[in-house]
Design a protein around this motif. Structure first.
Motif, PDB file in Angstrom:
ATOM      1  N   GLU A 129       0.829  -1.203   0.000  1.00 12.23           N
ATOM      2  CA  GLU A 129       0.000   0.000   0.000  1.00 12.23           C
ATOM      3  C   GLU A 129       0.866   1.257   0.000  1.00 12.23           C
ATOM      4  O   GLU A 129       0.614   2.214  -0.755  1.00 12.23           O
ATOM      5  CB  GLU A 129      -0.916  -0.021   1.226  1.00 12.23           C
ATOM      6  N   ALA A 130       1.902   1.275   0.838  1.00 16.27           N
ATOM      7  CA  ALA A 130       2.804   2.431   0.873  1.00 16.27           C
ATOM      8  C   ALA A 130       3.534   2.593  -0.453  1.00 16.27           C
ATOM      9  O   ALA A 130       3.775   3.724  -0.909  1.00 16.27           O
ATOM     10  CB  ALA A 130       3.799   2.267   2.018  1.00 16.27           C
ATOM     11  N   SER A 131       3.874   1.482  -1.095  1.00 14.96           N
ATOM     12  CA  SER A 131       4.572   1.547  -2.383  1.00 14.96           C
ATOM     13  C   SER A 131       3.686   2.170  -3.454  1.00 14.96           C
ATOM     14  O   SER A 131       4.161   2.935  -4.301  1.00 14.96           O
ATOM     15  CB  SER A 131       5.014   0.144  -2.806  1.00 14.96           C
ATOM     16  N   THR A 359       9.798   7.502   2.671  1.00 14.64           N
ATOM     17  CA  THR A 359       9.174   8.754   3.111  1.00 14.64           C
ATOM     18  C   THR A 359       7.735   8.519   3.545  1.00 14.64           C
ATOM     19  O   THR A 359       7.254   9.121   4.513  1.00 14.64           O
ATOM     20  CB  THR A 359       9.227   9.794   1.982  1.00 14.64           C
ATOM     21  N   GLU A 360       7.033   7.639   2.831  1.00 13.41           N
ATOM     22  CA  GLU A 360       5.667   7.313   3.204  1.00 13.41           C
ATOM     23  C   GLU A 360       5.594   6.604   4.558  1.00 13.41           C
ATOM     24  O   GLU A 360       4.647   6.780   5.325  1.00 13.41           O
ATOM     25  CB  GLU A 360       5.039   6.407   2.131  1.00 13.41           C
ATOM     26  N   LEU A 361       6.599   5.791   4.860  1.00 13.91           N
ATOM     27  CA  LEU A 361       6.527   4.913   6.019  1.00 13.91           C
ATOM     28  C   LEU A 361       7.090   5.518   7.305  1.00 13.91           C
ATOM     29  O   LEU A 361       6.649   5.153   8.400  1.00 13.91           O
ATOM     30  CB  LEU A 361       7.263   3.605   5.715  1.00 13.91           C
ATOM     31  N   LEU A 362       8.069   6.390   7.214  1.00 14.79           N
ATOM     32  CA  LEU A 362       8.704   6.898   8.437  1.00 14.79           C
ATOM     33  C   LEU A 362       7.723   7.567   9.401  1.00 14.79           C
ATOM     34  O   LEU A 362       7.836   7.380  10.625  1.00 14.79           O
ATOM     35  CB  LEU A 362       9.849   7.843   8.081  1.00 14.79           C
ATOM     36  N   PRO A 363       6.753   8.359   8.920  1.00 10.78           N
ATOM     37  CA  PRO A 363       5.792   8.921   9.880  1.00 10.78           C
ATOM     38  C   PRO A 363       4.961   7.854  10.593  1.00 10.78           C
ATOM     39  O   PRO A 363       4.364   8.130  11.643  1.00 10.78           O
ATOM     40  CB  PRO A 363       4.906   9.820   8.993  1.00 10.78           C
ATOM     41  N   GLU A 364       4.901   6.644  10.046  1.00 13.29           N
ATOM     42  CA  GLU A 364       4.146   5.555  10.667  1.00 13.29           C
ATOM     43  C   GLU A 364       4.999   4.722  11.616  1.00 13.29           C
ATOM     44  O   GLU A 364       4.560   3.653  12.052  1.00 13.29           O
ATOM     45  CB  GLU A 364       3.568   4.638   9.582  1.00 13.29           C
ATOM     46  N   MET A 365       6.193   5.190  11.958  1.00 14.59           N
ATOM     47  CA  MET A 365       7.104   4.359  12.739  1.00 14.59           C
ATOM     48  C   MET A 365       6.531   3.915  14.077  1.00 14.59           C
ATOM     49  O   MET A 365       6.734   2.752  14.481  1.00 14.59           O
ATOM     50  CB  MET A 365       8.434   5.086  12.929  1.00 14.59           C
TER      51      MET A 365
END
Length: 484
Positions: A129-131, A359-365
């Protein structure tokens, strides 16, 4: 000697008899000596401690070094050739190979092996999904050449924000994006170490780190890692003494959930090590690739750079997926500029699409880490129960995070156990893979990151392999690994 046809090995790297004897370490066991010697050399090749395309010493030289008859070494080399781990070319010597894949590490997954030689997590469930979201962002980056040696601004900002959230204020200008953490370590080694300089490194340690330092020409200065919290002060004193006495240009360490032992340094230890390094002008590189994989650590120290001058290495390979090759370096701006200049001869930048995914995933850490903590807790607890039931004589430390546990087998048989496990469909990294001098034969690194089904299967294979060793016991030689 039997000679195989093939390309002359005159361009192959070489390993001397004395160096090979050190790597071989304690190898004698019940059964034919030539078979035990061949097995030991085979494991060194499988583990990558002897690279493929390395010319082994002449039979006579190795026989003299090991105090064996030449006939024994000749028979060992013959067995290695028959197994596909050695190729002998007339006039060029004997060169290491890997069975079925002469130029690269074997990929045994298609033969039904369970591979626990890697301590890693499966891909994040919502990575696809993030991709897709990242692909939607790609068109705005297609107007330029796409060569990015420092990192796209939005990813550098996201990494800086993550450090700030962890209590270490950081600016995007302090971040350089790399092709994974290993790339970062290699770049820093080239930037900070000149040929012949000393580099301090933990013992045991992450194998590819000491390989990168050696490739940069460093002379390694090992400091023993103490897994027992009661002995942690001795480790810190060892760091201080080694820095003071050897004056290393660089020190590489993993302060959080160390690979492979799982230990973490507390805040006082971080302060003492950085203070000692500052006095000598030693640059400390702290590898944080596993730093946020916390299960139940009582406290969470700030990143190393919060206590003094330190360069930080990070990645999303251990939290998101190893196949997403995004890492980074946090350092002061002058070092970042130097690293950019050093990078061009090796690569022209980090792929843009992978940067957009990160970049999409880092805020979801926080969400990612919550999932990983639950997975690792389940993996750790299941492995500990399995090992306690099946191997009560082994000493299994209770780790509070990270990806693996460092099991003390009670006897110097790690290499033999790893070889025997392959016969039962299991790949596992022997203890000496994590030492710079062939030590740690008493230890085995076992990942806690696999499913209950895979872990049970692995323990079953280890039980069969251990049983074969018990039928042919190896004498206890009081190996160097006692210091850990």
């Amino acid at each position: 000697m039997t000679h195989a046809a093939g390309t002359p090995a005159s361009s192959a790297r070489s390993i001397g008899a004395r160096t090979l004897a050190t790597l071989i370490g304690e190898w004698r066991e019940a059964g034919p000596a030539y078979g035990a010697l061949a097995d030991r050399i085979r494991l060194l090749v499988i583990d990558g401690r002897i690279p493929v395309d390395t010319r082994l010493p002449a039979e006579r030289e190795l026989a003299e070094q090991l105090e064996l008859s030449r006939t024994t070494v000749t028979a060992a080399y013959r067995q290695l050739r028959e197994l596909g781990f050695l190729q002998s070319v007339r006039g060029s010597g004997s060169v290491t190979r890997l069975s079925g894949s002469p130029g690269m590490l074997s990929v045994p997954g298609d033969r039904g092996y369970l591979d626990l030689s890697k301590a890693a997590m499966p891909a994040l469930p919502w990575l696809t999904e993030a991709s897709r979201r990242a692909v939607d962002e790609l068109p705005r980056h297609l107007g330029d050449a796409g060569y990015d040696p420092v990192g796209i601004p939005e990813l550098r900002a996201a990494i800086a924000d993550r450090y700030t959230a962890r209590g270490l204020p950081t600016q995007p200008e302090q971040i350089m994006v790399t092709i994974g953490a290993q790339h970062a370590i290699a770049l820093l080694s080239r930037a900070l170490v000149g040929r012949g300089d000393r580099a301090l490194i933990e013992q045991p340690t992450y194998p590819h780190a000491y390989e990168a330092l050696r490739a940069a020409g460093a002379r390694l200065v090992p400091v023993s890692v103490m897994s027992d919290a009661a002995e942690r002060g001795l480790e810190t004193a060892g760091f201080e003494q080694a820095i003071r006495q050897s004056n290393p240009a660089m020190a590489y360490l993993m302060p959080d959930f160390h690979n492979p032992t799982g230990r973490s340094l507390d805040e006082g230890q971080r302060e003492r090590i950085l203070a000692a390094a500052a006095k000598q002008g030693t640059v400390v590189v702290a590898d944080e690739t596993t730093a946020e994989l916390n299960i139940d650590r009582p406290d969470t120290p700030l990143p190393m750079a919060a206590f003094g001058d330190a360069v930080l290495v990070g990645s999303i390979g251990k939290t998101v997926w190893g196949g997403l090759r995004i890492g980074w370096i946090r350092a002061e701006k002058p070092l970042i500029r130097k690293l950019i200049g050093l990078r061009a001869p090796g690569d022209l930048g980090t792929p843009i699409l992978e940067q957009l995914i990160a970049t999409e995933l880092l805020p979801e850490m926080p969400r990612i880490l919550e999932l990983r903590s639950a997975q690792l807790r389940a993996g750790r607890d299941h492995l500990e129960r399995q090992l306690a039931e099946r191997f009560p004589q082994w000493s299994v430390p209770h780790v509070h995070g990270g990806l693996a546990t460092w099991v003390n087998l009670g006897a110097p048989v790690s290499s033999q156990l790893a070889l025997a496990a392959r016969n039962h469909g299991l790949l596992v990294a022997a203890g000496p893979r994590f030492g710079i001098d062939g030590a740690f034969e008493r230890f085995l690194r076992l990942p806690i990151s696999y499913s209950a089904e895979e872990t049970t299967r692995a323990v079953d294979a280890l039980s069969l392999a251990w049983g074969s060793l018990l039928r042919h016991p190896v004498p206890d030689a009081g190996y160097l690994a006692d210091v850990v």
